[in-house]
Scaffold this motif. Sequence first.
Motif, short mmCIF file in Angstrom:
data_model
loop_
_atom_site.label_atom_id
_atom_site.label_comp_id
_atom_site.label_asym_id
_atom_site.label_seq_id
_atom_site.Cartn_x
_atom_site.Cartn_y
_atom_site.Cartn_z
N GLU A 187 16.44 -42.28 35.43
CA GLU A 187 16.55 -41.90 35.66
C GLU A 187 18.05 -41.02 34.40
O GLU A 187 17.78 -39.41 34.69
N GLN A 256 20.52 -50.38 44.04
CA GLN A 256 19.80 -49.24 44.07
C GLN A 256 19.82 -48.45 42.60
O GLN A 256 18.64 -47.97 41.62
N LEU A 257 21.21 -48.51 42.08
CA LEU A 257 21.26 -47.99 40.85
C LEU A 257 22.02 -48.90 39.98
O LEU A 257 22.97 -49.74 40.37
N TRP A 319 24.62 -42.61 44.68
CA TRP A 319 24.85 -41.92 43.33
C TRP A 319 26.46 -41.38 43.50
O TRP A 319 27.22 -41.51 42.37
N SER A 363 16.75 -46.50 38.12
CA SER A 363 17.06 -46.93 39.85
C SER A 363 15.78 -48.22 40.24
O SER A 363 14.55 -47.90 39.03
#
Length: 375
Positions: A187, A256-257, A319, A363
Amino acid sequence: MRRRSCARWRLGGDPPAPRGPPRHRPLAAQNHARPAPARYIRSPASAHGSRADVARGADDGRIIADTRAALRRALTADPAFYVNHVTFEELRAYSAHFARAFARGSYRQLDLEVHVKINTTCAVSALLLFAATGVQAADANKANVYRDYTDMVAPADQDAYEAAVKAFNQCLREHGVKYSWVAWGHETGNTYKYSYVAGPLAWADFDAMHTQMKPCDSTWRTKANPHLKGETSAFMIEQADMSHEPKGGDKNATPQLIDVIYFSLKEGHDAREAFTSAVKKIAAAADKSNWSGPFRTLEVSNGDAGAPDYVVVIPNKNWAEVGMEPNPTLWKMVEGVYGKADTDALRKSFGASIKDSSSHIDSYNEELTYLAPKK
């Protein structure tokens, strides 16, 4: 780039210059048969190489010089010096160099003036070599190893490349491959990179993986390779005593990240010792205080030139979490456990051990992930 997770690990002063990220992909499992690169503990062996031509002519002089320097370091001090300051990789490298010189009779040039202590030092070296080999054998069955592939793709080839990955994964499913590969899209940093990670596994599992994935080699070569600008791979060994998971957390869940932080250390044993000691103390403080910020530390193995020595991975749900600092922050947490004076010293030692650091965000890419069939 988000600053939350990296800020936790910052030492003060200017932020580290941004660099690239870590990625993994099974290039048809073992398409390239790359030569095994030197380990990151840099020794004269990694500088001079191990090919047959290196062990000739003027290179004998370097071999002898390296061996002489190593022996004198130990022989001018207590034999315990070897235990405390010389790594297994160094001993193995020096032994290999000496063996080649000895085979050609060049050992006569060593003319060490400290003959009396040689037997003691050799005995200590031999014991260390056997002990280190035993540890490696014991760890071979421990499921703490990850393999990472990172692919670089041209923007115009992204669609075709992703279609090729899906075709490759379908081939893996058809052959019942029992090892999963989790896909990550970059990302930040170079956003045209894809990483694929398998693990944690024992070393022997990678032999079985190679056999199971081999029927799909041609699929990767014909469908994916034409769209690659490049690919890198490395193994990563999880360091449990340099990692932290809050109570009630699930380290096996796929976030997710992930915030991926690279650390390249300065040359020498002292820098490595300072870095690992500092991170172990940070992890111990986090465990003791049940700190809310999870992190995982992995040592990079066989990543070739330019690869970092260690990777710290911080999971994030979204995020919003990326942008949040834990409360307390990392260094405030450490200070709460050890006090300000010891924390300042720890932070200084940690920072002084690092040559370079960079970070990026990945990600989770569900579409390109291959999940092995459930048992």
